[in-house]
Design a protein around this motif. Structure first.
Motif, PDB file in Angstrom:
ATOM      1  N   ALA A  41       0.890  -1.253  -0.016  1.00  0.00           N
ATOM      2  CA  ALA A  41      -0.062  -0.149  -0.159  1.00  0.00           C
ATOM      3  C   ALA A  41       0.956   1.315   0.192  1.00  0.00           C
ATOM      4  CB  ALA A  41      -0.983   0.066   1.070  1.00  0.00           C
ATOM      5  N   LEU A  42       1.950   1.260   0.704  1.00  0.00           N
ATOM      6  CA  LEU A  42       2.945   2.772   0.825  1.00  0.00           C
ATOM      7  C   LEU A  42       3.549   2.802  -0.445  1.00  0.00           C
ATOM      8  CD1 LEU A  42       4.635   1.737   4.221  1.00  0.00           C
ATOM      9  CD2 LEU A  42       3.093   3.738   3.741  1.00  0.00           C
ATOM     10  N   GLY A  43       3.842   1.608  -1.121  1.00  0.00           N
ATOM     11  CA  GLY A  43       4.379   2.076  -2.586  1.00  0.00           C
ATOM     12  C   GLY A  43       3.213   2.456  -3.646  1.00  0.00           C
ATOM     13  N   LEU A  44       2.172   1.818  -3.461  1.00  0.00           N
ATOM     14  CA  LEU A  44       1.120   2.200  -4.342  1.00  0.00           C
ATOM     15  C   LEU A  44       0.502   3.465  -4.135  1.00  0.00           C
ATOM     16  CD1 LEU A  44      -0.880  -1.261  -4.492  1.00  0.00           C
ATOM     17  CD2 LEU A  44       0.453  -0.132  -6.163  1.00  0.00           C
ATOM     18  N   PHE A  45       0.362   4.100  -2.948  1.00  0.00           N
ATOM     19  CA  PHE A  45       0.277   5.280  -2.531  1.00  0.00           C
ATOM     20  C   PHE A  45       1.405   6.376  -3.103  1.00  0.00           C
ATOM     21  CE2 PHE A  45      -2.522   3.951   0.999  1.00  0.00           C
ATOM     22  CZ  PHE A  45      -3.929   4.444   0.474  1.00  0.00           C
ATOM     23  N   GLU A  46       2.576   6.160  -3.186  1.00  0.00           N
ATOM     24  CA  GLU A  46       3.607   6.745  -3.699  1.00  0.00           C
ATOM     25  C   GLU A  46       3.528   6.868  -5.350  1.00  0.00           C
ATOM     26  OE1 GLU A  46       6.587   9.049  -3.789  1.00  0.00           O
ATOM     27  OE2 GLU A  46       5.823   8.724  -2.170  1.00  0.00           O
ATOM     28  N   ARG A  47       3.184   5.858  -5.901  1.00  0.00           N
ATOM     29  CA  ARG A  47       2.848   5.962  -7.210  1.00  0.00           C
ATOM     30  C   ARG A  47       1.744   6.722  -7.584  1.00  0.00           C
ATOM     31  NH1 ARG A  47       4.430  -0.049 -10.151  1.00  0.00           N
ATOM     32  NH2 ARG A  47       4.338   1.325 -11.982  1.00  0.00           N
ATOM     33  N   SER A  48       0.627   6.645  -6.877  1.00  0.00           N
ATOM     34  CA  SER A  48      -0.494   7.573  -7.186  1.00  0.00           C
ATOM     35  C   SER A  48      -0.007   8.930  -7.095  1.00  0.00           C
ATOM     36  CB  SER A  48      -1.514   7.105  -6.333  1.00  0.00           C
ATOM     37  OG  SER A  48      -2.621   8.220  -6.389  1.00  0.00           O
ATOM     38  N   PHE A  49       0.605   9.294  -6.002  1.00  0.00           N
ATOM     39  CA  PHE A  49       1.356  10.588  -5.756  1.00  0.00           C
ATOM     40  C   PHE A  49       1.878  11.098  -7.212  1.00  0.00           C
ATOM     41  CE2 PHE A  49       4.180  13.888  -4.646  1.00  0.00           C
ATOM     42  CZ  PHE A  49       3.010  15.175  -4.284  1.00  0.00           C
ATOM     43  N   ARG A  50       2.896  10.412  -7.488  1.00  0.00           N
ATOM     44  CA  ARG A  50       3.716  10.618  -8.526  1.00  0.00           C
ATOM     45  C   ARG A  50       3.256  10.718 -10.098  1.00  0.00           C
ATOM     46  NH1 ARG A  50       9.343   7.064  -7.380  1.00  0.00           N
ATOM     47  NH2 ARG A  50       9.764   8.144  -5.417  1.00  0.00           N
ATOM     48  N   ALA A  51       2.028   9.916 -10.075  1.00  0.00           N
ATOM     49  CA  ALA A  51       1.287   9.973 -11.354  1.00  0.00           C
ATOM     50  C   ALA A  51       0.341  11.519 -11.310  1.00  0.00           C
ATOM     51  CB  ALA A  51       0.227   8.788 -11.326  1.00  0.00           C
ATOM     52  N   PRO A  53       0.825  14.636  -9.000  1.00  0.00           N
ATOM     53  CA  PRO A  53       1.110  15.336  -7.885  1.00  0.00           C
ATOM     54  C   PRO A  53      -0.007  16.364  -7.573  1.00  0.00           C
ATOM     55  CG  PRO A  53       2.914  15.043  -9.255  1.00  0.00           C
ATOM     56  CD  PRO A  53       1.878  14.653  -9.950  1.00  0.00           C
ATOM     57  N   ALA A  54      -0.498  17.117  -8.327  1.00  0.00           N
ATOM     58  CA  ALA A  54      -1.484  18.221  -8.071  1.00  0.00           C
ATOM     59  C   ALA A  54      -2.659  17.652  -7.416  1.00  0.00           C
ATOM     60  CB  ALA A  54      -1.706  19.071  -9.437  1.00  0.00           C
ATOM     61  N   GLY A  55      -3.200  16.382  -8.039  1.00  0.00           N
ATOM     62  CA  GLY A  55      -4.447  15.845  -7.391  1.00  0.00           C
ATOM     63  C   GLY A  55      -4.379  14.739  -6.624  1.00  0.00           C
ATOM     64  N   ARG A  56      -3.382  14.257  -5.996  1.00  0.00           N
ATOM     65  CA  ARG A  56      -3.429  13.265  -5.285  1.00  0.00           C
ATOM     66  C   ARG A  56      -2.722  13.520  -3.823  1.00  0.00           C
ATOM     67  NH1 ARG A  56      -7.220  10.422  -7.313  1.00  0.00           N
ATOM     68  NH2 ARG A  56      -7.615  10.561  -4.843  1.00  0.00           N
ATOM     69  N   SER A  57      -2.899  14.462  -2.993  1.00  0.00           N
ATOM     70  CA  SER A  57      -2.368  14.757  -1.824  1.00  0.00           C
ATOM     71  C   SER A  57      -3.157  13.851  -1.006  1.00  0.00           C
ATOM     72  CB  SER A  57      -2.523  16.245  -1.519  1.00  0.00           C
ATOM     73  OG  SER A  57      -4.039  16.527  -1.250  1.00  0.00           O
ATOM     74  N   ASP A  58      -4.052  13.231  -0.954  1.00  0.00           N
ATOM     75  CA  ASP A  58      -4.622  12.117  -0.240  1.00  0.00           C
ATOM     76  C   ASP A  58      -3.590  10.901  -0.378  1.00  0.00           C
ATOM     77  OD1 ASP A  58      -5.275  11.573  -2.890  1.00  0.00           O
ATOM     78  OD2 ASP A  58      -7.197  10.474  -2.547  1.00  0.00           O
ATOM     79  N   ALA A  59      -2.973  10.695  -1.338  1.00  0.00           N
ATOM     80  CA  ALA A  59      -1.887   9.327  -1.206  1.00  0.00           C
ATOM     81  C   ALA A  59      -0.868   9.797  -0.126  1.00  0.00           C
ATOM     82  CB  ALA A  59      -1.290   9.417  -2.584  1.00  0.00           C
ATOM     83  N   LEU A  60      -0.545  11.023   0.074  1.00  0.00           N
ATOM     84  CA  LEU A  60       0.791  11.502   1.106  1.00  0.00           C
ATOM     85  C   LEU A  60      -0.063  11.382   2.391  1.00  0.00           C
ATOM     86  CD1 LEU A  60       2.244  14.278  -0.624  1.00  0.00           C
ATOM     87  CD2 LEU A  60       2.958  11.884  -0.728  1.00  0.00           C
ATOM     88  N   PHE A  61      -1.332  11.532   2.471  1.00  0.00           N
ATOM     89  CA  PHE A  61      -1.775  11.632   3.945  1.00  0.00           C
ATOM     90  C   PHE A  61      -1.882  10.180   4.266  1.00  0.00           C
ATOM     91  CE2 PHE A  61      -5.674  11.049   6.294  1.00  0.00           C
ATOM     92  CZ  PHE A  61      -5.612  11.999   7.396  1.00  0.00           C
ATOM     93  N   ASN A  62      -2.375   9.321   3.144  1.00  0.00           N
ATOM     94  CA  ASN A  62      -2.614   7.827   3.702  1.00  0.00           C
ATOM     95  C   ASN A  62      -1.261   7.285   3.836  1.00  0.00           C
ATOM     96  OD1 ASN A  62      -5.205   8.090   3.488  1.00  0.00           O
ATOM     97  ND2 ASN A  62      -5.171   7.637   1.148  1.00  0.00           N
ATOM     98  N   ARG A  63      -0.074   7.507   3.368  1.00  0.00           N
ATOM     99  CA  ARG A  63       1.171   7.247   3.622  1.00  0.00           C
ATOM    100  C   ARG A  63       1.438   7.614   5.278  1.00  0.00           C
ATOM    101  NH1 ARG A  63       4.904   5.464   0.380  1.00  0.00           N
ATOM    102  NH2 ARG A  63       6.807   6.525   1.491  1.00  0.00           N
ATOM    103  N   ALA A  64       1.286   8.569   5.597  1.00  0.00           N
ATOM    104  CA  ALA A  64       1.529   9.259   6.888  1.00  0.00           C
ATOM    105  C   ALA A  64       0.745   8.525   7.915  1.00  0.00           C
ATOM    106  CB  ALA A  64       1.361  10.709   7.049  1.00  0.00           C
ATOM    107  N   ALA A  65      -0.548   8.014   7.521  1.00  0.00           N
ATOM    108  CA  ALA A  65      -1.519   7.526   8.400  1.00  0.00           C
ATOM    109  C   ALA A  65      -1.140   6.166   8.621  1.00  0.00           C
ATOM    110  CB  ALA A  65      -2.947   7.707   7.919  1.00  0.00           C
ATOM    111  N   ILE A  66      -0.544   5.348   7.674  1.00  0.00           N
ATOM    112  CA  ILE A  66      -0.038   3.848   7.705  1.00  0.00           C
ATOM    113  C   ILE A  66       1.227   3.798   8.646  1.00  0.00           C
ATOM    114  CG2 ILE A  66       0.978   2.208   6.437  1.00  0.00           C
ATOM    115  CD1 ILE A  66      -0.727   2.831   3.953  1.00  0.00           C
TER     116      ILE A  66
END
Length: 88
Positions: A41-51, A53-66
């Motif tokens: 999940a951590l890796g996939l959230f990172e990939r989502s953010f990289r794909a 960056p302007a629209g996926r700050s939720d991916a960074l939030f979820n990484r921090a939560a994990i």
């Protein structure tokens, strides 16, 4: 679990750019997280953010939560700081 693993393998062959792709990474990351596959999940959230960056700050939030959920507080602190830095 086999279906989740197969989905992740197939998704790895997809382009990593754009909002559409980022959204798919988020769904796969959430499924992985809820299935207890936190490293995946951590890796996939990172990939989502990289794909997208302007629209996926939720991916960074979820990484921090994990990281917090796992008790990895130093990594969580870095993840929260990154979210503050890189969120639009």
């Amino acid at each position: 679990m086999a279906l989740l693993r197969e989905s992740a393998e197939r998704a790895a062959a997809v382009s990593d750019t754009g909002a559409f792709v980022a959204e798919r990474w988020i769904y796969l990351a959430l499924a992985s997280w809820h299935a207890g596959q936190t490293d995946q999940a951590l890796g996939l959230f990172e990939r989502s953010f990289r794909a997208d960056p302007a629209g996926r700050s939720d991916a960074l939030f979820n990484r921090a939560a994990i990281y917090e959920e796992l008790g990895r507080f130093a990594e969580a602190d870095r993840a929260w700081a990154r979210l503050a830095r890189e969120s639009p």
